[in-house]
Design an enzyme around this catalytic site. Structure first.
Site: not given
Ligand SMILES: Cc1cc2nc3c(=O)[nH]c(=O)nc-3n(C[C@H](O)[C@H](O)[C@H](O)COP(=O)(O)OP(=O)(O)OC[C@H]3O[C@@H](n4cnc5c(N)ncnc54)[C@H](O)[C@@H]3O)c2cc1C
Length: 456
Positions: A268, A271, A300, A335, A353, A376
């Protein structure tokens, strides 16, 4: 003469390469943050994030004050003119070196170029990535697909495990740094810690107590077993290096195995890196364009009434509404729900989107341009490594699968709380909860046609 550390999205004093370099090379060091209310508005910064930013800056001022480093917040007129204001500040304080961490978005790169061309002695240091843009394909091209990128990133990190820096030694007696900056409309963010001790403890407890179970539990919003470090990482209260180091300390070599919870969590973090690489190498995505150019041809329909129902959590699809209400009520969304609600907006409601991207930016405490845009474009099937356009989440089965007993739905939609675990996913008609605003089966077929027509 003195050195200046220009803080950006790196609001910490531990493991801060720019601060460490400034302190190692200069006797007098100051810190500065350029706050631009107009830019906060233009970048759609959510009220909860503004409050979080205010608290984070207070905390940083305190940390720097303990090191004897004066910290100022410059009330910048506009992002574009920050070079001029910074130059004035440098002159007023006899600054002969400015240290900052490199930012990767196109406007930030232009701003830094403007500073350099105005003669500001700016030194840019890599910080925000675990793999500072060195992870490319063997032919030097950027990766466009996550899996090979992550594999190559892990190999790189195994060979070059990043080290965290200590806090620099105090430069002099403690200073009381105070500021009274203007952040615009704010909303309380007190559930999100900013103190260094609390943030480090949040990281430690996740890595020690929950990371091992992360793979099995991360998709279930009711379990709330993810780290919730996204807001902290977005403002740089923690570095990605600190996350990796703590993860390894608690979980050892399991971090390199993607079948383990710890390895999945590292993925993650990768990502996060991947979307930063994409935003850097393909700046058109930062300018509102789809990576898959053909998808910009999709007409759209953008029905405002459907959009309003989505953002207010009254689409009649319980898991979608619960996710949207979590965002509305807390400024954060799990997420799995981000994936479901984003897919629903584009592929069930046929709304561009970019409308959803903007709504998330306006409401998320962890809004991060690259991650949000990447998420997105993934959900809308318009991005580099996106879900194929014919893969369309069924919002009812997603709810049944990831909130089987409806615990999460009940938490955010109390009007459905009396329903059985089965009925809660397809509620019978009731006065205080809407019937589904669209038919998933019909909208799915229209989505396929929209994409196919745009491709032809
Ligand atoms: C439509 C959409 C919009 C999103 N917008 C954002 C946003 O504005 N900011 C954001 O930080 N994340 C975003 N994410 C990714 C992800 O949803 C969040 O990072 C995550 O839910 C944060 O929760 P957590 O800190 O408990 O994550 P954890 O599951 O604990 O993951 C650890 C860290 O990894 C990073 N991470 C995890 N998943 C992703 C991912 N898919 N993409 C990029 N980084 C990731 C984050 O920094 C996160 O804190 C988005 C995902 C989607 C599908």
């Amino acid at each position: 003469m003195a050195a200046l550390v220009w803080f950006r999205n790196d609001l910490r004093s531990l493991d801060h390469p720019a601060l460490s370099a400034a302190c190692a090379e200069h006797k007098t060091v100051r810190g500065v943050y350029l706050l631009c209310p107009q830019q906060l508005n233009e970048h759609l910064i959510a009220p909860i994030r503004r409050h979080f930013l205010r608290r984070a800056l207070d905390e940083l001022g305190q940390q720097l004050g303990e090191l004897g480093i004066a910290f100022d917040i410059i009330d910048a007129e506009h992002f574009q003119y920050s070079a001029g204001q910074l130059a004035d500040y440098c002159q007023a304080h006899n600054i002969d070196a400015v240290y900052a961490h490199r930012e990767l978005l196109v406007d930030e790169i232009k701003r830094d170029d403007a500073c350099l061309s105005q003669g500001i002695p700016l030194q840019l240091i890599d910080d925000s990535l675990l793999n500072p843009l060195r992870v490319t394909k063997p032919n030097g091209e950027p990766y466009k697909v996550f899996t090979p990128f992550s594999r190559r990133s892990r190999d790189y990190l195994m060979a070059n495990f990043p080290r965290c820096l200590r806090r620099p030694a105090a430069q002099g007696p403690a200073i009381n740094n105070r500021h009274c900056a203007v952040f615009g409309e704010e909303r309380a963010s007190d559930d999100w810690p900013v103190s260094q001790t609390a943030v480090l403890e949040q990281l430690r407890s996740f890595c020690a107590e929950r990371a091992a179970d992360y793979q099995a539990s991360r998709d279930f919003p009711d379990l709330d077993n993810t780290s919730r470090l996204s807001a902290t990482l977005a403002l740089g209260l923690l570095s990605a290096r600190q996350c990796l180091a703590r993860l390894q300390q608690e979980c050892g070599d399991a971090i390199w195995d993607t079948k383990t919870g710890a390895g999945t969590w590292l993925n993650e973090l990768l990502w996060r890196e991947f979307y930063r690489h994409i935003a850097y190498h393909f700046p058109q995505v930062v300018k509102g364009r789809a990576y898959q150019a053909y998808t910009d041809q999709i007409p759209w329909p953008n029905d405002q009434r459907l959009f309003d129902a989505w953002r207010e959590g009254r689409t009649g699809y319980p898991i979608v509404d619960a996710g949207m209400r979590q965002l509305r009520d807390t400024g954060w969304m799990h997420n799995r729900l981000r994936m479901i609600t984003a897919s629903f907006l584009c592929k069930d409601l046929h709304i561009d989107w970019r409308w959803g991207e903007r709504h998330f930016m306006e409401n998320l405490i962890d809004a991060d341009f690259a991650a949000n845009n990447g998420g997105w474009q993934w959900a809308a099937s318009t991005g580099t490594d996106a879900a194929p356009y014919f893969r369309i989440f069924n919002p009812t089965t997603q709810g049944q699968r990831f909130d089987a007993k409806g615990h999460f739905i009940r938490r955010y939609i109390p009007e459905l709380a009396h329903l059985s675990d089965k009925a809660i996913h397809q509620p019978p008609t009731q006065a205080n909860y809407p019937a589904p605003i669209v038919d998933h089966g019909i909208m799915r077929h229209i989505t396929l046609a929209l994409f196919q027509d745009a491709r032809d």
